[in-house]
Scaffold this active site. Sequence first.
Site, PDB file in Angstrom:
ATOM      1  N   THR A 127     -30.639  -0.555  -8.480  1.00 32.67           N
ATOM      2  CA  THR A 127     -29.951  -1.809  -8.801  1.00 32.67           C
ATOM      3  C   THR A 127     -28.440  -1.666  -8.637  1.00 32.67           C
ATOM      4  OG1 THR A 127     -31.684  -2.281 -10.407  1.00 32.67           O
ATOM      5  CG2 THR A 127     -29.662  -3.569 -10.598  1.00 32.67           C
ATOM      6  N   GLU A 367     -37.532  -3.333 -14.029  1.00 31.37           N
ATOM      7  CA  GLU A 367     -38.536  -2.959 -13.022  1.00 31.37           C
ATOM      8  C   GLU A 367     -39.242  -4.190 -12.438  1.00 31.37           C
ATOM      9  OE1 GLU A 367     -40.744   0.665 -13.286  1.00 31.37           O
ATOM     10  OE2 GLU A 367     -39.429   1.452 -14.845  1.00 31.37           O
TER      11      GLU A 367
HETATM   12  C1  FAD Z   1     -31.841  -1.522 -19.869  1.00 28.82           C
HETATM   13  C2  FAD Z   1     -32.034  -1.591 -18.410  1.00 28.82           C
HETATM   14  C3  FAD Z   1     -32.466  -0.445 -17.714  1.00 28.82           C
HETATM   15  C4  FAD Z   1     -32.593  -0.470 -16.316  1.00 28.82           C
HETATM   16  N1  FAD Z   1     -32.915   0.693 -15.638  1.00 28.82           N
HETATM   17  C5  FAD Z   1     -32.819   0.703 -14.277  1.00 28.82           C
HETATM   18  C6  FAD Z   1     -32.950   1.943 -13.544  1.00 28.82           C
HETATM   19  O1  FAD Z   1     -33.195   3.015 -14.116  1.00 28.82           O
HETATM   20  N2  FAD Z   1     -32.803   1.908 -12.196  1.00 28.82           N
HETATM   21  C7  FAD Z   1     -32.540   0.751 -11.516  1.00 28.82           C
HETATM   22  O2  FAD Z   1     -32.381   0.798 -10.285  1.00 28.82           O
HETATM   23  N3  FAD Z   1     -32.428  -0.436 -12.181  1.00 28.82           N
HETATM   24  C8  FAD Z   1     -32.555  -0.473 -13.531  1.00 28.82           C
HETATM   25  N4  FAD Z   1     -32.396  -1.668 -14.223  1.00 28.82           N
HETATM   26  C9  FAD Z   1     -32.145  -2.892 -13.470  1.00 28.82           C
HETATM   27  C10 FAD Z   1     -33.282  -3.896 -13.488  1.00 28.82           C
HETATM   28  O3  FAD Z   1     -34.347  -3.441 -12.704  1.00 28.82           O
HETATM   29  C11 FAD Z   1     -32.709  -5.240 -13.016  1.00 28.82           C
HETATM   30  O4  FAD Z   1     -31.878  -5.733 -14.055  1.00 28.82           O
HETATM   31  C12 FAD Z   1     -33.769  -6.240 -12.659  1.00 28.82           C
HETATM   32  O5  FAD Z   1     -34.477  -5.847 -11.508  1.00 28.82           O
HETATM   33  C13 FAD Z   1     -33.192  -7.645 -12.412  1.00 28.82           C
HETATM   34  O6  FAD Z   1     -32.089  -7.582 -11.544  1.00 28.82           O
HETATM   35  P1  FAD Z   1     -30.730  -8.328 -11.973  1.00 28.82           P
HETATM   36  O7  FAD Z   1     -30.383  -7.909 -13.350  1.00 28.82           O
HETATM   37  O8  FAD Z   1     -29.712  -8.089 -10.921  1.00 28.82           O
HETATM   38  O9  FAD Z   1     -31.089  -9.857 -12.012  1.00 28.82           O
HETATM   39  P2  FAD Z   1     -31.069 -10.842 -10.740  1.00 28.82           P
HETATM   40  O10 FAD Z   1     -31.802 -10.237  -9.611  1.00 28.82           O
HETATM   41  O11 FAD Z   1     -29.656 -11.279 -10.511  1.00 28.82           O
HETATM   42  O12 FAD Z   1     -31.912 -12.076 -11.287  1.00 28.82           O
HETATM   43  C14 FAD Z   1     -31.336 -13.100 -12.112  1.00 28.82           C
HETATM   44  C15 FAD Z   1     -32.432 -14.151 -12.350  1.00 28.82           C
HETATM   45  O13 FAD Z   1     -32.780 -14.762 -11.096  1.00 28.82           O
HETATM   46  C16 FAD Z   1     -34.185 -14.687 -10.895  1.00 28.82           C
HETATM   47  N5  FAD Z   1     -34.466 -14.584  -9.458  1.00 28.82           N
HETATM   48  C17 FAD Z   1     -33.908 -13.730  -8.563  1.00 28.82           C
HETATM   49  N6  FAD Z   1     -34.431 -13.932  -7.341  1.00 28.82           N
HETATM   50  C18 FAD Z   1     -35.359 -14.936  -7.465  1.00 28.82           C
HETATM   51  C19 FAD Z   1     -36.246 -15.589  -6.555  1.00 28.82           C
HETATM   52  N7  FAD Z   1     -36.303 -15.254  -5.266  1.00 28.82           N
HETATM   53  N8  FAD Z   1     -37.045 -16.560  -7.039  1.00 28.82           N
HETATM   54  C20 FAD Z   1     -36.998 -16.905  -8.349  1.00 28.82           C
HETATM   55  N9  FAD Z   1     -36.176 -16.328  -9.256  1.00 28.82           N
HETATM   56  C21 FAD Z   1     -35.370 -15.350  -8.821  1.00 28.82           C
HETATM   57  C22 FAD Z   1     -34.604 -13.442 -11.652  1.00 28.82           C
HETATM   58  O14 FAD Z   1     -35.996 -13.440 -11.917  1.00 28.82           O
HETATM   59  C23 FAD Z   1     -33.735 -13.545 -12.900  1.00 28.82           C
HETATM   60  O15 FAD Z   1     -34.329 -14.431 -13.811  1.00 28.82           O
HETATM   61  C24 FAD Z   1     -32.339  -1.677 -15.619  1.00 28.82           C
HETATM   62  C25 FAD Z   1     -31.945  -2.832 -16.310  1.00 28.82           C
HETATM   63  C26 FAD Z   1     -31.771  -2.791 -17.676  1.00 28.82           C
HETATM   64  C27 FAD Z   1     -31.273  -4.037 -18.368  1.00 28.82           C
END
Ligand code: FAD
Length: 385
Positions: A127, A367
């Site tokens: 991410t 995830e």
């Molecule tokens: C505590 C914690 C631990 C984590 N650990 C890791 C880790 O170890 N390694 C790692 O790589 N990542 C990690 N993450 C990241 C996590 O996987 C991401 O936060 C998650 O995949 C969502 O990405 P984002 O936060 O950028 O949200 P975004 O992708 O910006 O999404 C924002 C909103 O838009 C929606 N959305 C996006 N695209 C679409 C679509 N095409 N259609 C409909 N809705 C959509 C999403 O569902 C969400 O509701 C962690 C996150 C947290 C909070």
Amino acid sequence: MVDHRLSEEHEALRDSVQTFARKEVAPVIGDYYEREEFPYPLVRTMGEMGLFGLPVPEEHGGMGGDYFALCLALEELARVDSSVAITLEAGVSLGVMPIYRFGNDEQRATWLPKLARGEILGAFGLTEPGGGSDAGSTRTTAVLDGDQWVINGSKAFITNSGTDLTGLVTVTAVTGQKPNGGKEISTIIVPSGTPGFEVAKKYSKVGWNASDTHALSFDDCRVPAGNLLGERGRGYAQFLATLTEGRVAIAAVGVGLAQGCVDECLRYLDEREAFGRKIGEYQAMQFKVADMELRAHTARLAYYDAASRMLRGEPYKKQAAIAKLASSNAAMDNARDATQIFGGYGFMNETPVGRFYRDAKILEIGEGTSEVQRMLIARELGLPA
Ligand SMILES: Cc1cc2nc3c(=O)[nH]c(=O)nc-3n(C[C@H](O)[C@H](O)[C@H](O)COP(=O)(O)OP(=O)(O)OC[C@H]3O[C@@H](n4cnc5c(N)ncnc54)[C@H](O)[C@@H]3O)c2cc1C
């Protein structure tokens, strides 16, 4: 044949993790959580128990078990606490497995024994600050300069990336352009302490407060060319496979939290009195806990199904997404209902259900968000991307 009974080995593992969770984690985790402190003694014990090497063959220092064994351990841990469960889940599914699945002999020999014994923790940096769901939009770059990769960019929310035990982070980076003009993404191992690799201050989080999460930055960070994990340009396929497998493990964490809510409520219903009767005698309370058990049970069947397909080598993408979605729904709904059953005490951090409430939400995000799971299920049903 349909048979959900556990083997003797799986049963024994589940019992030993249950005992550890109840006797060693439960009494102390609330304090770690309040102090937002990583529970090193508990994580070291989990390492000594072999939990970080459950699905890793013995020749690489692991326990020679299977991925389902990991899921059972995660469920029992999360029944008591999600911070320790996610430390193990990310440590294995995101830290150990990419190296085991895609690493060459040298990388496996260098990293797996220490990772599998929990002497070091591995993290997975996919991410980025600009987006997690659209994980292929990677902006971090790695350029080959002689016999070194030079990495520049940043990662967000990376679990286990900043502990004293962290030994490496595998990061995805753009290493070139594909013939069709798309990004060529590769995965590269970056050992902790490499110059140019900075771990930012830990986040202040709503939940999972005894787990470790940091932003990372890479500024002309140089690692040997041999740190490329698997083939160049295979990064996208590698993280998709890693995340599909990981969804089954995170589903087990959600089921554990959902079942932990039932455990806590059964005790409280028999203890708390209102209007001269135990609250467990009121049908409104009984129906709530019956619904909670229903959700935990059905979500468990969903992850058992996904895991058994995975172990049989059958396609399981749809089942993994269903399990992840069902278990995060169950965790959220059960945490809300358990907090309601506990009344005012449910809103206090001193009760486990207060912690469960704070820990449940991230299961709908990490995830792969719930929307992403629905997209995956729809695609597997043949609907257009
Ligand atoms: C505590 C914690 C631990 C984590 N650990 C890791 C880790 O170890 N390694 C790692 O790589 N990542 C990690 N993450 C990241 C996590 O996987 C991401 O936060 C998650 O995949 C969502 O990405 P984002 O936060 O950028 O949200 P975004 O992708 O910006 O999404 C924002 C909103 O838009 C929606 N959305 C996006 N695209 C679409 C679509 N095409 N259609 C409909 N809705 C959509 C999403 O569902 C969400 O509701 C962690 C996150 C947290 C909070």
